[in-house]
Design a protein around this motif. Structure first.
Motif, short mmCIF file in Angstrom:
data_model
loop_
_atom_site.label_atom_id
_atom_site.label_comp_id
_atom_site.label_asym_id
_atom_site.label_seq_id
_atom_site.Cartn_x
_atom_site.Cartn_y
_atom_site.Cartn_z
N GLY B 10 0.87 -1.16 0.00
CA GLY B 10 0.00 0.00 0.00
C GLY B 10 0.90 1.21 0.00
N SER B 11 0.35 2.39 -0.21
CA SER B 11 1.18 3.60 -0.14
C SER B 11 1.44 3.90 1.33
CB SER B 11 0.47 4.78 -0.76
OG SER B 11 -0.17 4.40 -1.93
N VAL B 12 2.40 4.79 1.55
CA VAL B 12 2.70 5.21 2.91
C VAL B 12 1.43 5.71 3.58
CG1 VAL B 12 4.25 6.60 4.28
CG2 VAL B 12 4.77 6.15 1.88
N ASP B 13 1.22 5.30 4.80
CA ASP B 13 0.11 5.80 5.63
C ASP B 13 -1.27 5.27 5.25
OD1 ASP B 13 1.74 7.13 7.32
OD2 ASP B 13 1.56 9.06 6.31
N ASP B 14 -1.33 4.32 4.34
CA ASP B 14 -2.63 3.72 4.07
C ASP B 14 -3.07 2.81 5.21
OD1 ASP B 14 -2.85 5.01 1.71
OD2 ASP B 14 -2.36 3.29 0.43
N GLY B 15 -2.11 2.43 6.06
CA GLY B 15 -2.47 1.63 7.23
C GLY B 15 -2.00 0.19 7.16
N LYS B 16 -1.00 -0.06 6.33
CA LYS B 16 -0.52 -1.43 6.14
C LYS B 16 0.05 -2.01 7.43
CE LYS B 16 2.91 -1.75 3.43
NZ LYS B 16 3.94 -2.21 4.37
N SER B 17 0.90 -1.25 8.10
CA SER B 17 1.51 -1.76 9.32
C SER B 17 0.44 -1.96 10.39
CB SER B 17 2.57 -0.80 9.84
OG SER B 17 3.41 -0.42 8.79
N THR B 18 -0.52 -1.07 10.43
CA THR B 18 -1.61 -1.22 11.40
C THR B 18 -2.40 -2.49 11.11
OG1 THR B 18 -1.75 1.19 11.41
CG2 THR B 18 -3.54 0.00 12.47
N LEU B 19 -2.64 -2.73 9.85
CA LEU B 19 -3.39 -3.93 9.45
C LEU B 19 -2.64 -5.20 9.86
CD1 LEU B 19 -5.85 -4.98 7.59
CD2 LEU B 19 -4.02 -5.41 5.95
N LEU B 52 0.79 -0.11 16.70
CA LEU B 52 1.04 -1.50 16.28
C LEU B 52 1.97 -1.55 15.07
CD1 LEU B 52 -2.46 -3.19 16.62
CD2 LEU B 52 -0.48 -3.49 18.10
N ALA B 53 2.02 -0.42 14.35
CA ALA B 53 2.87 -0.36 13.16
C ALA B 53 4.34 -0.60 13.51
CB ALA B 53 2.70 0.98 12.47
N LEU B 54 4.72 -0.25 14.76
CA LEU B 54 6.14 -0.39 15.14
C LEU B 54 6.61 -1.84 15.15
CD1 LEU B 54 6.46 2.16 18.08
CD2 LEU B 54 7.40 2.34 15.78
N VAL B 141 -10.19 -1.98 1.34
CA VAL B 141 -10.44 -0.54 1.41
C VAL B 141 -10.45 -0.16 2.88
CG1 VAL B 141 -11.99 1.33 0.78
CG2 VAL B 141 -11.72 -0.63 -0.76
N ASN B 142 -9.39 0.54 3.30
CA ASN B 142 -9.16 0.79 4.73
C ASN B 142 -9.67 2.18 5.15
OD1 ASN B 142 -8.17 0.25 7.32
ND2 ASN B 142 -6.21 1.23 6.86
N LYS B 143 -9.71 2.37 6.45
CA LYS B 143 -10.12 3.64 7.07
C LYS B 143 -11.58 3.95 6.74
CE LYS B 143 -5.37 5.33 7.03
NZ LYS B 143 -4.46 6.46 7.11
N MET B 144 -12.40 2.91 6.65
CA MET B 144 -13.82 3.10 6.37
C MET B 144 -14.47 3.96 7.46
SD MET B 144 -14.65 1.84 3.46
CE MET B 144 -16.44 1.87 3.56
N ASP B 145 -13.89 3.93 8.68
CA ASP B 145 -14.42 4.77 9.77
C ASP B 145 -14.34 6.26 9.41
OD1 ASP B 145 -11.60 3.98 10.01
OD2 ASP B 145 -11.54 5.35 11.72
N LEU B 146 -13.39 6.63 8.58
CA LEU B 146 -13.20 8.04 8.24
C LEU B 146 -14.08 8.50 7.08
CD1 LEU B 146 -9.32 8.36 8.66
CD2 LEU B 146 -11.13 8.86 10.33
N VAL B 147 -14.80 7.56 6.45
CA VAL B 147 -15.73 7.96 5.39
C VAL B 147 -17.16 7.54 5.77
CG1 VAL B 147 -13.99 7.94 3.55
CG2 VAL B 147 -15.28 5.84 4.04
N SER B 179 -11.62 -1.40 8.70
CA SER B 179 -10.90 -0.39 9.48
C SER B 179 -9.84 -1.13 10.27
CB SER B 179 -11.84 0.35 10.43
OG SER B 179 -11.06 1.14 11.32
N ALA B 180 -8.60 -0.98 9.82
CA ALA B 180 -7.51 -1.70 10.47
C ALA B 180 -7.35 -1.22 11.90
CB ALA B 180 -6.21 -1.51 9.69
N LEU B 181 -7.59 0.08 12.09
CA LEU B 181 -7.39 0.67 13.41
C LEU B 181 -8.42 0.14 14.40
CD1 LEU B 181 -5.57 2.81 14.79
CD2 LEU B 181 -7.41 4.45 14.40
N LEU B 182 -9.68 0.09 13.98
CA LEU B 182 -10.74 -0.31 14.90
C LEU B 182 -11.05 -1.80 14.84
CD1 LEU B 182 -13.08 2.77 14.30
CD2 LEU B 182 -11.29 2.48 16.03
#
Ligand SMILES: Nc1nc2c(ncn2[C@@H]2O[C@H](COP(=O)(O)OP(=O)(O)O)[C@@H](O)[C@H]2O)c(=O)[nH]1
Lengths: 303, 414
Positions: B10-19, B52-54, B141-147, B179-182
């Motif tokens: 994914g591109s930077v900040d799409d949430g790959k590491s979080t996923l 979690l990305a760390l 399709v990530n970050k669905m919480d933000l849309v 939503s990888a975060l939630l």
């Protein structure tokens, strides 16, 4: 091997097939390969895979042990027995001899962990090994997760994480110039649990200290250390007898035991599946130094 | 239990590491000491929640720069499957890393930020997955919480993706809003998106059928080396060691050896744990033959009526991975199955723009991270199949003759 009609391999059979393919590539591509054998469970699995890879011919490379001189006696006894049983050629790189010759010096705390590296590099150089196979796994540690199966080392034995050879499909590039070498990790994709599953399913013998046993121990940095000639409890620290086992087998001054009742392989697997600590985090003083401890040691030439 | 290898990009900040962190965390594959160390690191950086990305930033340079540089391999298991993740960063060297991750993947997860929609990176990853024939693709399709968990937004991205993918070859595509975060639709179905009728990501990973992805039709057994103990116990043993690339090889089968063209029968197959009746991919075995025929490393066992084509002229799509560009007339080493040879670049037909799929026929060289169509002339015949039919006998790597670095990866014809 189980052969269901679907012609699918179980994950353990698939990992075994991958490791054997890698081990065979080493022997086919390299001139003077060696197999690093510590007597720990990973290198035991590696040795058994090598035996399977070449059977019924003998393993066509020597087995190398970097001996810190601070070993668990059960492990040395096991090593010598296996070498005898499979007719292997054993090369020992002795840290004690290197200390006696003034080539290296122990750390102030008596640790010989860091000085294993120069002894390993000297052993590689003296024997002109161009490939050394080891039992390291990518799940052990964060820096290892980024290392290749065929990991290139320059003429100083150094690993450069930013300049690794891309590795695609099952094609491994073992080309080196004189003096350079490759470290090879056929168990890269195995986890600690896979190792134990394999030991169980292939009925492989491991040193007795992996099974729960009574031992005189004391607490150091929150870990159980065996009290013996290599690890003496400091003044005022009491020792006690506990049921413990080892999850990794390294230098006796550094490797801690975990409390355990697991005295059979089934119980070890059950415990491993349920454990909440990585094996290095739980038992290896050497990796606790800093977040980048392993990366730094690998750059110097450590496994 | 079987094994599924998947690649994420994914591109930077799409949430790959979080996923990935979420998958590891929810499948209980994160250990307490790992969690403690990233909690500490998160605090040190002034973050309020544990990042979690760390978990996936392994090297010091990565932690310092807060980016992922190299492919990292991660492992987790559920009672159903063991998973190997090739986590490929979206930054520097992206094409090279994605190609590396995709080469062994059964499945690719293409992660998209629902707010941003498809990016250059998503198209690039889709193209690479298609070129390298990853059998299953998931559009997450990530970050669905933000849309606002919007079905319209999800459909819009899905449509845009399928439109682009129609120009590619993606045999199995599944789109999942997450939503990888939630944790929505990661392990359990999301309560926030009842309009979504599909399964959660983990359920899909556990159940996607990979058994029929392997080629069990065309027997290809590249020889790694000859096992000849010449010991008192086994004076006459002569076996051919290798890993089955495709097809099912059985005791008693008639086989043909290439390049010699000689035929014989399989006398026995020795597996790692004793003799077996049949060998199929990816088994590593040693094959004994009825007749003493000439056979050595780099040769292939196949069938008379079904065999790879020996050829010195190889047409391939090459991904170039080195800072110094590949040019016509360059000479390189080529490793194809277990055969090493030398090759010369005869022609570069075009460079592929992986974002637009445009073929630039003016291109005269391939630079770092570019992909193009190349004709090679090889010093001795290679035994090749079309990559579409065979991922093992259809692929090769290129090695620089001076530096010994792996500088290119190729898929044949395609
Ligand atoms: N709101 C929201 N934020 C997310 C989600 N997934 C990731 N993020 C955030 O997006 C940022 C980038 O995520 P990260 O996993 O580091 O992205 P990477 O660069 O693709 O690995 C971080 O601040 C995450 O907390 C999500 O599903 N919803």
């Amino acid at each position: 091997m189980t052969q269901p009609a679907s012609h699918a391999l179980s994950q353990l059979d698939a990992l075994e097939a991958e490791a054997i393919h890698i081990i065979r590539e080493v022997v086919a591509q390299m001139e003077r390969p060696a197999l690093l054998f510590s007597g720990g469970k990973d290198s035991i699995c590696l040795l058994h895979l090598a035996i399977k890879a070449f059977a019924p011919a003998p393993v066509p490379m020597p087995v190398v042990h970097i001996d810190t001189g601070q070993n668990f006696p059960e492990v040395i006894e096991y090593r010598d027995r296996v070498v005898e049983q499979y007719g292997l050629k054993l090369v020992v790189g002795s840290v004690q001899e290197a200390i006696d010759a003034g080539k290296v010096r122990e750390a102030p705390d008596g640790s010989r962990n860091r000085i294993q590296t120069p002894v390993l590099l000297e052993t590689i150089e003296d024997n002109r090994f161009d490939a050394c196979m080891g039992g390291a796994r990518r799940d052990e540690e964060k820096a290892r997760a980024k290392e290749r199966v065929f990991s290139f080392r320059d003429e100083f034995g150094q690993w450069d994480p930013r300049n690794q050879r891309p590795e695609l499909w099952n094609l491994y590039n073992g080309k080196v110039h004189p003096g350079e070498s490759i470290r090879v990790f056929p168990l890269s994709n195995w986890t600690e649990l896979d190792i134990w599953d394999y030991i169980r399913s292939r009925e492989i013998e491991v040193p007795s200290i992996y099974y729960a046993h009574e031992r005189e121990v004391f607490v150091r940095d929150g870990m159980w250390m065996a009290a013996n000639e290599f690890a003496v409890p400091p003044e005022g620290v009491p020792t006690e007898v506990r049921m413990v086992r080892y999850r990794t087998v390294g230098d006796a001054t550094l490797t801690a035991a975990v409390e355990s009742q697991a005295d059979t392989i089934d119980k070890i697997i059950e415990e491993t599946a349920a454990t909440r600590l990585t094996e290095r985090g739980a038992t290896r003083g050497d990796d606790r130094v800093s977040e980048a401890a392993m990366e730094d040691r690998k750059k110097e030439g450590y496994f | 239990m079987d094994l599924l290898r998947f690649a994420t990009a994914g591109s930077v900040d799409d949430g790959k590491s979080t996923l990935i962190g979420r998958l590891l965390y929810d499948s209980k594959s994160i250990f307490e000491d790992q969690l403690e160390s990233i909690e500490l690191a998160s605090k040190n950086r002034g973050a309020e929640t544990t990042d979690l990305a760390l978990l996936t930033d392994g090297l010091r340079a990565e932690r310092e720069q807060g980016i992922t540089i190299d492919v990292a391999y991660r492992y987790f298991a559920t009672p159903k499957r063991k998973f190997i993740i090739a986590d490929t960063p979206g930054h520097q060297q992206y094409t090279r890393n994605m190609v590396t991750g995709a080469s062994t993947a059964d499945l690719a997860i293409i992660l998209v930020d629902a707010r941003k929609g498809l990016t250059e990176q998503s198209r690039r990853h889709a193209t690479i997955s298609s070129l390298l024939r990853v059998p299953h693709v998931v559009l997450a399709v990530n970050k669905m919480d933000l849309v606002d968990w919007s079905e319209e937004r999800f459909d819009e991205i899905y449509r845009e993706f399928t439109e682009f993918a129609s120009k590619l070859d993606i045999p199995d595509l599944t789109a999942i809003p997450v939503s990888a975060l939630l944790g929505d639709n990661i392990v359990d179905r999301s309560a926030n998106m009842d309009w979504y009728g599909g399964t959660s990501l983990l359920y899909h990973l556990e159940n996607v059928h990979i058994g029929s992805d392997r080629n069990l039709q065309d027997v290809r057994f590249p020889i790694q080396f000859v096992v000849r103990p010449q010991t008192a116990e086994h004076p006459d043993y002569r076996g051919f060691a290798g890993q089955v690339a495709s097809g099912i090889l059985k005791v008693g089968d008639e086989v043909m050896a290439l390049p010699s063209g000689l035929s014989t029968r399989v006398a026995a197959i020795d597996g790692p744990n004793g003799p077996v009746d049949a060998a199929y991919p990816p088994m590593s075995v040693t094959v004994r033959l009825e007749d003493e025929i000439d056979l050595s490393r780099g040769d292939i066992l196949c069938r008379k009526g079904n065999h790879p084509e020996p050829t010195q002229d190889v047409e391939a799509t090459v991904c170039w991975m080195d800072a110094s560009a590949l040019k016509v007339r360059d000479k390189v080493s080529i490793l194809h199955t277990s055969r090493m040879a030398r090759a010369m670049v005869k022609d570069i037909a075009y460079e592929l723009n992986v974002n637009t799929l445009h073929r630039d026929q003016e291109a005269t060289e391939l630079g770092l991270n570019s992909i193009g169509r190349v004709s090679l002339r090889v010093t001795s015949p290679l035994l090749v199949d079309d990559y579409a039919e065979n991922r093992i006998t259809g692929s090769f790597i290129l090695i620089d003759e001076a530096t010994n670095r792996t500088v290119g990866a190729g898929v044949i014809r395609n």
